[in-house]
Every structure is written in structure tokens, then in C-alpha cells.
Design a protein around this motif. Structure first.
Motif, PDB file in Angstrom:
ATOM      1  N   TYR A 157       3.990  36.494 141.121  1.00  0.00           N
ATOM      2  CA  TYR A 157       3.169  36.078 139.979  1.00  0.00           C
ATOM      3  C   TYR A 157       2.829  37.323 139.177  1.00  0.00           C
ATOM      4  CZ  TYR A 157      -0.688  37.570 143.018  1.00  0.00           C
ATOM      5  OH  TYR A 157      -1.522  38.285 143.838  1.00  0.00           O
ATOM      6  N   GLU A 158       2.531  37.092 137.902  1.00  0.00           N
ATOM      7  CA  GLU A 158       2.277  38.188 136.979  1.00  0.00           C
ATOM      8  C   GLU A 158       0.789  38.482 136.892  1.00  0.00           C
ATOM      9  OE1 GLU A 158       4.601  39.975 135.683  1.00  0.00           O
ATOM     10  OE2 GLU A 158       6.241  38.713 136.419  1.00  0.00           O
ATOM     11  N   THR A 159       0.447  39.761 136.793  1.00  0.00           N
ATOM     12  CA  THR A 159      -0.923  40.211 136.594  1.00  0.00           C
ATOM     13  C   THR A 159      -0.944  41.266 135.503  1.00  0.00           C
ATOM     14  OG1 THR A 159      -0.855  42.076 138.136  1.00  0.00           O
ATOM     15  CG2 THR A 159      -1.253  39.903 139.086  1.00  0.00           C
ATOM     16  N   GLU A 160      -2.126  41.680 135.143  1.00  0.00           N
ATOM     17  CA  GLU A 160      -2.274  42.719 134.106  1.00  0.00           C
ATOM     18  C   GLU A 160      -1.766  44.071 134.577  1.00  0.00           C
ATOM     19  OE1 GLU A 160      -6.930  43.720 135.253  1.00  0.00           O
ATOM     20  OE2 GLU A 160      -6.426  42.723 133.358  1.00  0.00           O
ATOM     21  N   VAL A 169      -8.082  37.502 143.132  1.00  0.00           N
ATOM     22  CA  VAL A 169      -6.744  36.958 142.920  1.00  0.00           C
ATOM     23  C   VAL A 169      -6.795  36.013 141.729  1.00  0.00           C
ATOM     24  CG1 VAL A 169      -4.880  35.583 143.919  1.00  0.00           C
ATOM     25  CG2 VAL A 169      -6.189  37.157 145.352  1.00  0.00           C
ATOM     26  N   PRO A 170      -5.821  36.079 140.824  1.00  0.00           N
ATOM     27  CA  PRO A 170      -5.832  35.197 139.665  1.00  0.00           C
ATOM     28  C   PRO A 170      -5.938  33.729 140.068  1.00  0.00           C
ATOM     29  CG  PRO A 170      -4.169  36.874 139.376  1.00  0.00           C
ATOM     30  CD  PRO A 170      -4.685  37.022 140.768  1.00  0.00           C
ATOM     31  N   LEU A 219      -6.929  44.450 142.128  1.00  0.00           N
ATOM     32  CA  LEU A 219      -7.709  43.549 141.298  1.00  0.00           C
ATOM     33  C   LEU A 219      -8.968  43.129 142.045  1.00  0.00           C
ATOM     34  CD1 LEU A 219      -4.851  41.201 139.960  1.00  0.00           C
ATOM     35  CD2 LEU A 219      -5.800  43.228 138.862  1.00  0.00           C
ATOM     36  N   MET A 278      -0.239  33.135 132.200  1.00  0.00           N
ATOM     37  CA  MET A 278       0.335  33.675 133.444  1.00  0.00           C
ATOM     38  C   MET A 278       1.372  32.702 133.981  1.00  0.00           C
ATOM     39  SD  MET A 278      -1.593  34.665 136.960  1.00  0.00           S
ATOM     40  CE  MET A 278      -2.158  32.998 137.207  1.00  0.00           C
ATOM     41  N   LEU A 315       0.260  44.020 145.456  1.00  0.00           N
ATOM     42  CA  LEU A 315       0.466  44.519 144.089  1.00  0.00           C
ATOM     43  C   LEU A 315       0.419  46.052 144.155  1.00  0.00           C
ATOM     44  CD1 LEU A 315       0.753  44.096 141.062  1.00  0.00           C
ATOM     45  CD2 LEU A 315      -1.739  43.872 140.910  1.00  0.00           C
TER      46      LEU A 315
END
Length: 532
Positions: A180-183, A155-156, A152, A1, A208
Motif C-alpha cells: 500500500y502507498e503512504t506519504e 497505519v493508514p 508513521l 491511496m 515501511l
């Protein structure tokens, strides 16, 4: 990520993701294929058809336009969504900053003594937007989170690790923003750091909008499907329409294949309008002109062969019977020379008609009309025993090809001589005005017969056939010379009352070196008459 962030004093800013490198399609240029034309046609196959190429061009153009429109609409909707998300995040930060600056509980008015108390108060009153989450930090540790409407479960960790240092002591009030990137795609965030009573706090609101992005993608997919369906229907409609528009072209091709030198009666039936129909009409006009040319060629061969056969037969017969010692040898030689002179005159007329297509057929120059008229009368007076008169001689200077005009007038003189007898009057005259000049030959001979095209090549009246031999080219040459000068020929007369032939030429001469073939100039005013 990969986490991207920026920190600015008092104002949020968003760093856009780096654009990808788009590959450009290769240009279709290059050198032409060197394979034989036959192999190229075989490779093209059905694409050789204009109808197919038009439809393919239509499909490709509309298809690319549809794809570009779908992509553009998707990008616009995505940008508008990002703009709304950024506005919502900034609004959340502004509300928290207002609460920090006030430092009191709006419900009780009591002073907020810690960052934890402020976060608890804020979260108890806040209603998150769809796809939005709130994360709070106190002295470097996560205090509370609100993930109820976040797509989600948490949070990542990479994002939390990037935010945590901002909540440590020593930070002055500061705003931050980033992505930031997520799935489920790219998430966006805004933050605000502050201190209350020695306790450091960090407020982070992140969004998101995966549901909205999914709707945009679904809308784009359905839009593309509908557009392709419309394209298919439009193509099905355009196929017969293109066939109807190109029908004249197809008929033109079939007509061209069916035409031969012996059969040029086919024409393209035109029932539509547009460029293809105009081309078919032009093709029909070309066939008409070509048929007329071929007809004239056949008439020329037939007439020239007939006219030359008689003099040759006469010459041959007399020469075969000629006895040099006979008393009538001189008369026979004179007869043969006369026939050869007639053939020479015929060949000269044919050369004039052939030269009419050359660019240098005319060589205009200034010409004194009165002097020219007197010269023509002098030349005509020695041709036959007639009563020669000068009607008028215009004192004017005009621009014309003196040699060609002389040929035309002498042909009119010859025509007058052939249709008059000894004692009849043949008169020549000229006149001019501001716009044109004219020269005429009139006679008191047998006049004009009815319903005969005087100036058509190889055409002769019944009286002319009975009075003298000729090829019927004299008056055709007169019209050719007049029209080459941009003028016309007029004729007046009645049977038994003589005839008057007038060459009328405008003042403005044609461009130097430009000749015109017979039938190309102004309409000839003729009512029929004897042809020389």
C-alpha cells in the motif's frame, strides 16, 4: 491511496507494482539538412573542431554511463532491501504460525484459549525491526498494535479497512501479502488468519523502510555528484591530451594551406604515434610523390621545349633559305626530313611514357624467345654499319608483350649504335631459367661513365651529348617496359670497355592489362652510363 493485496493458501506472495511506461528518446535519424554548407558550418560553430567533438562525445558517453550506473546501483540496492523486508515479514508470520500450531505458552506450558491471549503473548516477546509494525485483529476489531519503530504515527485507515474483513469468522488458516502507498513510499505487508476456541484472529506485520530508502537515495545523489566531479577532472585532463593526439592533424591542415604549386617544401612534423601520426606521415609521403611529379613535369616541359625548338629552328631556317632551283635543294630537303624524323621519334617516346599509366599498357601473350631473338637481330642489322652477332637464342616460350619488349630491345640497340663506331661489335642474346628469362644487348663501344643515372628521363652522359642529339628517353623507356613486366634492367661495363644491358623478367607475368609506371617495379641495377 491505492491498496494492492493478494491472498494465497499457506504461502505468501508479493504482487509487484505495475511498471511505468518509459518513453524512448527520439532517434536522431532523418534526412540531411538541405541548408547550404556555409550556413551549416556557422550553425555548428566551435563543434566543427575535431577536438571539441571528441571531448563532447567523451563527456556525453561517460555522463550517460555514470547516470546509468547510478540508476542501476540504486535499483539493485532497492531490490535487495525489498528482498530483506520480504524475508523479515515472512519470518514474523512463520513465528506466529508456529505459536498458533503449538497452542501453548512457551514460558508456562499452559494452553492458549483465545486469539487475544496469543497476540498478547506474541507482542510481549516480539522485538520489531526498524520500520516494522504489527497490527492484530480479533473478531473483526483491532486488538493491539505495535508501532514503536514504524515511521508513521498510525497505519493508514485504508489499509486497516482492507485487512479487517479477513479477521471475521469463517476464515480458515490463510496467509496474505501485498503493498500500500503512504506519504513516505510503498509499504509491504504479510498476514496470517486463524481461529482459536471459536475466536477469529488476524495477524498483520507491515514494513515501511523509509530510512533505508532515504539512505539509498542519498547514496545515489552523492555517487552522482562524485561521478560528475571525476568526469569534470577527466575532461580537463583529456582536453590537452586530445590536443596532443590531434596535433599532427592540425599541422597537416596548416601545411596543406601553406602549400602552393611553386612551394612544396613544407612537411608535417610528426612527434607522436597513432593513427593521426600515421596519417601525417602518409601525407608527407604524398607530398614527396607530388613534388617529384611536379618536378618531372617541369623537367619534361623544359627538356621537350628545348629538344623540339632546335629541329624546328633548323627546319625553318633551311626552308626560308631554300631555292628550289638551287643544286643543293635536295640536300636541304633531306636535312629537314631528318629533323622531322627526330621530332617524330621524340613524340613517340613521350607517348610511350604517357601510356605507361594506362591499365592496358601491357598486352601479354605467348612469345617464342628464340624466334624473337633472331627477329630482333635481323631488325638491328639494318640500322647501322656494325659487326652484328647473335650470342645465344633460348629455345623457350615466355609470356610478354611482344610489341613493348621489341621497343625496349630496339632502344638498347639504338643506344649501342650511338656509342660505337664502324667495326665495333654489337651482340644480342637471350637465355631462360626455371624462374626468369632475359635478353641482352652488348657492345664494344666507349663504355659507361661514372656517377650518371642511366635510366632517369632526360638524362644523358657527357659522351652522348658530344656524339649525337637526343632527348634522353630511350633507356627510361627500357626500364619502364621491364618494370611493367615485373622485371628489372641490369647494366655492366667500364669506361672504354663497352657495356652490356640486360632485361630480366620473372616467369610469372603480371595480371593482364596491369601496367606499372617507371620507378614502380623492382629496383634497377644500374651503375651509370650513356643515355640514348
Amino acid at each position: 491511496m491505492h491498496l494492492r493485496s493478494s491472498v494465497t493458501a499457506r504461502a505468501g506472495s508479493r504482487q509487484p507494482p505495475s511498471p511505468g511506461t518509459a518513453s524512448s528518446p527520439a532517434s536522431p535519424g532523418g534526412a540531411p539538412e538541405s541548408a547550404p554548407a556555409r550556413r551549416r558550418r556557422a550553425w555548428l560553430g566551435p563543434a566543427r573542431s575535431t577536438r571539441v567533438r571528441i571531448l563532447l562525445s567523451f563527456v556525453v558517453l561517460v555522463g550517460l554511463s555514470t547516470l546509468a550506473s547510478s540508476v542501476a546501483v540504486g535499483e539493485v540496492l532497492t531490490l535487495r532491501l525489498e528482498s530483506r523486508v520480504d524475508a523479515s515479514l515472512r519470518q514474523e508470520v512463520l513465528e506466529l504460525r508456529a505459536l498458533v500450531e503449538d497452542g501453548r505458552d512457551p514460558r508456562t506450558g499452559s494452553e492458549l484459549t483465545s486469539a487475544a491471549a496469543l497476540f498478547d503473548l506474541y507482542l510481549s516477546r516480539n522485538v520489531a525491526s526498524p520500520g516494522e509494525a504489527v497490527v492484530t485483529f480479533v473478531d473483526g476489531e483491532v486488538h493491539r498494535t505495535d508501532l514503536a519503530r514504524f515511521p508513521l504515527e498510525q497505519v493508514p485507515a485504508e489499509a486497516l479497512g482492507a485487512w479487517q474483513p479477513q479477521s471475521l469468522g469463517g476464515f480458515r488458516p490463510v496467509d496474505g501479502a501485498g503493498t500500500y502507498e503512504t506519504e513516505h513510499g510503498t509499504a509491504r505487508w504479510n498476514s496470517h488468519a486463524f481461529s482459536i476456541a471459536g475466536e477469529d484472529g488476524l495477524f498483520v506485520v507491515t514494513s515501511l523502510p523509509s530510512a533505508e530508502l532515504a539512505e539509498i537515495r542519498e547514496l545515489g545523489t552523492w555517487g552522482l555528484v562524485v561521478s560528475l566531479g571525476v568526469l569534470a577532472v577527466a575532461t580537463a585532463i583529456a582536453w590537452p591530451v586530445a590536443g596532443r593526439v590531434l596535433e599532427p592533424v592540425r599541422q597537416l591542415t596548416e601545411t596543406a594551406r601553406s602549400i602552393s604549386e611553386s612551394d612544396m617544401n613544407h612537411r608535417v612534423a610528426v612527434s607522436t604515434v597513432g593513427e593521426a601520426a600515421d596519417m601525417a606521415q602518409s601525407f608527407n609521403g604524398m607530398l614527396d610523390r607530388l613534388e617529384a611529379v611536379l618536378h618531372a613535369q617541369r623537367e619534361f616541359v623544359r627538356t621537350a621545349g628545348h629538344e623540339m625548338r632546335d629541329p624546328l629552328a633548323i627546319c625553318r631556317g633551311h626552308l626560308e633559305l631554300l631555292d628550289p632551283s638551287a643544286p643543293d635543294a635536295e640536300r636541304t630537303i633531306a636535312l629537314v626530313l631528318d629533323e622531322l624524323e627526330r621530332m617524330s621519334r621524340l613524340v613517340g617516346d613521350l607517348e610511350i611514357l604517357a601510356d605507361a599509366e594506362q591499365r592496358d599498357f601491357l598486352r601479354p601473350e605467348p612469345m617464342a624467345l628464340d624466334l624473337f631473338t633472331h627477329e630482333v637481330v635481323a631488325k638491328a642489322a639494318v640500322t647501322a654499319d656494325r659487326v652484328w652477332r647473335l650470342d645465344a637464342a633460348a629455345e623457350d616460350t615466355v609470356t610478354a608483350d611482344r610489341h613493348r619488349v621489341t621497343e625496349a630491345v630496339m632502344n638498347l640497340v639504338h643506344n649501342a649504335v650511338m656509342h660505337t663506331d664502324v667495326g665495333d661489335v654489337v651482340a644480342i642474346g637471350s637465355a631462360s631459367t626455371d624462374s626468369e628469362w632475359r635478353i641482352w644487348v652488348r657492345d664494344t663501344g666507349i663504355g659507361l661513365p661514372d656517377h650518371v643515372d642511366l635510366f632517369a628521363p632526360y638524362v644523358r652522359g657527357e659522351a652522348a651529348r658530344s656524339r649525337y642529339q637526343g632527348a634522353g628517353l630511350g633507356l627510361a623507356i627500357v626500364r619502364l617496359v621491364a618494370e611493367s613486366h615485373g622485371g628489372r634492367v641490369m647494366v655492366e661495363g667500364l669506361p672504354g670497355l663497352g657495356a652490356t644491358f640486360t632485361i630480366v623478367v620473372p616467369r610469372d607475368p603480371p595480371p593482364e592489362g596491369a601496367g606499372a609506371g617507371a620507378g614502380q617495379g623492382p629496383e634497377t641495377d644500374s651503375g651509370g652510363g650513356p643515355a640514348g
